[in-house]
Design a protein around this motif. Structure first.
Motif, PDB file in Angstrom:
ATOM      1  N   ASP A 110      33.619  57.341   7.054  1.00  0.00           N
ATOM      2  CA  ASP A 110      33.674  58.876   7.035  1.00  0.00           C
ATOM      3  C   ASP A 110      32.293  59.531   6.965  1.00  0.00           C
ATOM      4  O   ASP A 110      32.133  60.672   6.641  1.00  0.00           O
ATOM      5  N   PHE A 111      31.300  58.824   6.965  1.00  0.00           N
ATOM      6  CA  PHE A 111      29.997  59.628   6.974  1.00  0.00           C
ATOM      7  C   PHE A 111      29.606  59.708   8.110  1.00  0.00           C
ATOM      8  O   PHE A 111      29.668  59.059   9.161  1.00  0.00           O
ATOM      9  N   ASN A 112      29.079  61.346   8.178  1.00  0.00           N
ATOM     10  CA  ASN A 112      28.736  61.872   9.480  1.00  0.00           C
ATOM     11  C   ASN A 112      27.426  61.802   9.577  1.00  0.00           C
ATOM     12  O   ASN A 112      26.521  62.300   8.968  1.00  0.00           O
ATOM     13  N   PHE A 113      26.513  61.035  10.708  1.00  0.00           N
ATOM     14  CA  PHE A 113      25.101  61.343  10.730  1.00  0.00           C
ATOM     15  C   PHE A 113      24.692  62.485  11.632  1.00  0.00           C
ATOM     16  O   PHE A 113      23.518  62.503  11.995  1.00  0.00           O
ATOM     17  N   LYS A 114      25.421  63.358  11.796  1.00  0.00           N
ATOM     18  CA  LYS A 114      25.026  64.529  12.546  1.00  0.00           C
ATOM     19  C   LYS A 114      23.861  65.258  12.054  1.00  0.00           C
ATOM     20  O   LYS A 114      23.002  65.669  12.798  1.00  0.00           O
ATOM     21  N   ASP A 115      23.797  65.345  10.857  1.00  0.00           N
ATOM     22  CA  ASP A 115      22.421  66.390  10.412  1.00  0.00           C
ATOM     23  C   ASP A 115      21.466  65.356   9.828  1.00  0.00           C
ATOM     24  O   ASP A 115      20.463  65.810   9.302  1.00  0.00           O
ATOM     25  N   ILE A 116      21.427  64.150   9.736  1.00  0.00           N
ATOM     26  CA  ILE A 116      20.588  63.118   9.467  1.00  0.00           C
ATOM     27  C   ILE A 116      19.301  63.241  10.341  1.00  0.00           C
ATOM     28  O   ILE A 116      19.532  63.129  11.490  1.00  0.00           O
ATOM     29  N   GLU A 117      18.166  63.522   9.708  1.00  0.00           N
ATOM     30  CA  GLU A 117      16.729  63.421  10.494  1.00  0.00           C
ATOM     31  C   GLU A 117      16.005  62.164  10.154  1.00  0.00           C
ATOM     32  O   GLU A 117      15.226  62.047  10.977  1.00  0.00           O
ATOM     33  N   ARG A 118      16.237  61.523   9.015  1.00  0.00           N
ATOM     34  CA  ARG A 118      15.325  60.461   8.737  1.00  0.00           C
ATOM     35  C   ARG A 118      15.918  59.468   7.675  1.00  0.00           C
ATOM     36  O   ARG A 118      16.837  60.129   7.136  1.00  0.00           O
ATOM     37  N   PHE A 119      15.790  58.404   7.379  1.00  0.00           N
ATOM     38  CA  PHE A 119      16.010  57.354   6.384  1.00  0.00           C
ATOM     39  C   PHE A 119      14.771  56.749   5.868  1.00  0.00           C
ATOM     40  O   PHE A 119      13.636  56.597   6.430  1.00  0.00           O
ATOM     41  N   TYR A 120      15.074  56.208   4.666  1.00  0.00           N
ATOM     42  CA  TYR A 120      14.007  55.441   4.002  1.00  0.00           C
ATOM     43  C   TYR A 120      14.905  54.317   2.952  1.00  0.00           C
ATOM     44  O   TYR A 120      15.925  54.702   2.734  1.00  0.00           O
ATOM     45  N   ILE A 121      14.020  53.523   2.736  1.00  0.00           N
ATOM     46  CA  ILE A 121      14.597  52.346   1.707  1.00  0.00           C
ATOM     47  C   ILE A 121      13.701  52.436   0.444  1.00  0.00           C
ATOM     48  O   ILE A 121      12.869  52.450   0.492  1.00  0.00           O
ATOM     49  N   ILE A 122      14.443  52.460  -0.799  1.00  0.00           N
ATOM     50  CA  ILE A 122      13.992  52.579  -1.925  1.00  0.00           C
ATOM     51  C   ILE A 122      14.150  51.355  -2.760  1.00  0.00           C
ATOM     52  O   ILE A 122      14.957  50.830  -2.746  1.00  0.00           O
ATOM     53  N   SER A 123      13.001  50.802  -3.332  1.00  0.00           N
ATOM     54  CA  SER A 123      12.907  49.616  -3.941  1.00  0.00           C
ATOM     55  C   SER A 123      11.952  49.769  -5.519  1.00  0.00           C
ATOM     56  O   SER A 123      10.903  49.637  -5.145  1.00  0.00           O
ATOM     57  N   ILE A 167      27.324  55.295 -10.484  1.00  0.00           N
ATOM     58  CA  ILE A 167      26.752  53.786 -10.227  1.00  0.00           C
ATOM     59  C   ILE A 167      27.197  53.436  -8.948  1.00  0.00           C
ATOM     60  O   ILE A 167      28.491  53.402  -8.668  1.00  0.00           O
ATOM     61  N   VAL A 168      26.149  52.769  -7.994  1.00  0.00           N
ATOM     62  CA  VAL A 168      26.586  52.182  -6.986  1.00  0.00           C
ATOM     63  C   VAL A 168      25.832  50.362  -7.009  1.00  0.00           C
ATOM     64  O   VAL A 168      25.012  50.418  -7.611  1.00  0.00           O
ATOM     65  N   ASN A 169      26.858  50.111  -6.502  1.00  0.00           N
ATOM     66  CA  ASN A 169      26.193  48.410  -6.185  1.00  0.00           C
ATOM     67  C   ASN A 169      26.313  48.060  -4.671  1.00  0.00           C
ATOM     68  O   ASN A 169      27.206  48.629  -4.047  1.00  0.00           O
ATOM     69  N   VAL A 170      26.194  46.860  -4.533  1.00  0.00           N
ATOM     70  CA  VAL A 170      25.925  46.499  -3.131  1.00  0.00           C
ATOM     71  C   VAL A 170      27.114  45.950  -2.582  1.00  0.00           C
ATOM     72  O   VAL A 170      27.852  46.308  -1.235  1.00  0.00           O
ATOM     73  N   SER A 171      28.389  45.903  -3.299  1.00  0.00           N
ATOM     74  CA  SER A 171      29.605  45.538  -3.029  1.00  0.00           C
ATOM     75  C   SER A 171      30.783  46.810  -2.883  1.00  0.00           C
ATOM     76  O   SER A 171      31.560  46.784  -2.537  1.00  0.00           O
ATOM     77  N   ASP A 172      29.988  48.135  -3.359  1.00  0.00           N
ATOM     78  CA  ASP A 172      30.762  49.264  -3.343  1.00  0.00           C
ATOM     79  C   ASP A 172      31.276  49.795  -2.019  1.00  0.00           C
ATOM     80  O   ASP A 172      32.076  50.372  -1.593  1.00  0.00           O
ATOM     81  N   SER A 173      30.186  49.765  -1.124  1.00  0.00           N
ATOM     82  CA  SER A 173      30.352  50.449   0.432  1.00  0.00           C
ATOM     83  C   SER A 173      30.718  51.726   0.061  1.00  0.00           C
ATOM     84  O   SER A 173      31.876  52.108   0.738  1.00  0.00           O
ATOM     85  N   LYS A 174      29.816  52.640  -0.402  1.00  0.00           N
ATOM     86  CA  LYS A 174      30.129  53.971  -0.585  1.00  0.00           C
ATOM     87  C   LYS A 174      28.939  54.780  -0.565  1.00  0.00           C
ATOM     88  O   LYS A 174      27.734  54.127  -0.881  1.00  0.00           O
ATOM     89  N   ILE A 175      28.885  56.003  -0.264  1.00  0.00           N
ATOM     90  CA  ILE A 175      27.640  56.704   0.056  1.00  0.00           C
ATOM     91  C   ILE A 175      27.898  57.739  -1.153  1.00  0.00           C
ATOM     92  O   ILE A 175      29.009  58.633  -1.251  1.00  0.00           O
ATOM     93  N   ILE A 176      26.717  57.945  -1.727  1.00  0.00           N
ATOM     94  CA  ILE A 176      26.714  59.242  -2.675  1.00  0.00           C
ATOM     95  C   ILE A 176      26.010  60.283  -2.067  1.00  0.00           C
ATOM     96  O   ILE A 176      24.526  60.334  -1.633  1.00  0.00           O
ATOM     97  N   HIS A 177      26.684  61.586  -1.879  1.00  0.00           N
ATOM     98  CA  HIS A 177      26.075  62.728  -1.199  1.00  0.00           C
ATOM     99  C   HIS A 177      25.659  63.713  -2.311  1.00  0.00           C
ATOM    100  O   HIS A 177      26.286  64.179  -3.116  1.00  0.00           O
TER     101      HIS A 177
END
Length: 141
Positions: free
Chosen positions: A23-36, A86-96
């Motif tokens: 259900d996540f729509n990439f229509k308005d996504i311009e870029r992404f990055y990974i945070i560690s 809270i999110v974790n790797v097994s959740d498979s959810k996006i926080i908008h």
């Protein structure tokens, strides 16, 4: 608009696991990055966005995503309510987190990774990004 959870799921069989958020729509996504976050400094706080919406998906470990609705960009109230998901790797959810909020990202485990999808082109970031001291709002333990 308010922050929301876009719930996904996962499928597993003898070949492994597929995680998804259909259900996540990439229509308005311009870029992404990974945070560690560094192990010695697990909190990255506070970054506000007047125009940019953020979408966070955990790809390793776990995180607390903290956010506040900004009432005044130059001098926001220090009494604003901090919300946390809270999110974790097994959740498979996006926080908008829509535009108009500041967020803080807190890793809860070593080697946690969070992918962030942004809606604002990189050329407009300097007009949008507002940073506050890491202790501006108290994060509840």
């Amino acid at each position: 608009m308010k922050p929301k959870i876009i719930q996904g799921g996962s499928f597993s069989d003898h070949r492994g696991v597929i995680s998804y958020v259909n259900d996540f729509n990439f229509k308005d996504i311009e870029r992404f990055y990974i945070i560690s976050n560094a192990e010695t400094n697990p909190i990255r706080a506070w970054q506000g966005h007047k125009l940019d919406a953020k979408n966070f998906y955990c790809i390793a470990g776990s995180f607390k995503i903290h956010f506040v609705k900004i009432d005044n960009w130059e001098r926001p109230s220090k009494d604003l309510a901090v919300e946390t998901i809270i999110v974790n790797v097994s959740d498979s959810k996006i926080i908008h987190i829509p535009a108009g909020y500041a967020n803080a990202i807190e890793s809860l485990e070593k080697d946690s990774k969070l992918i962030s999808f942004s809606t604002l082109p990189l050329s407009n970031v300097s007009d949008d990004d507002v940073r506050y001291e890491s202790n501006y709002w108290k994060i509840n333990e």
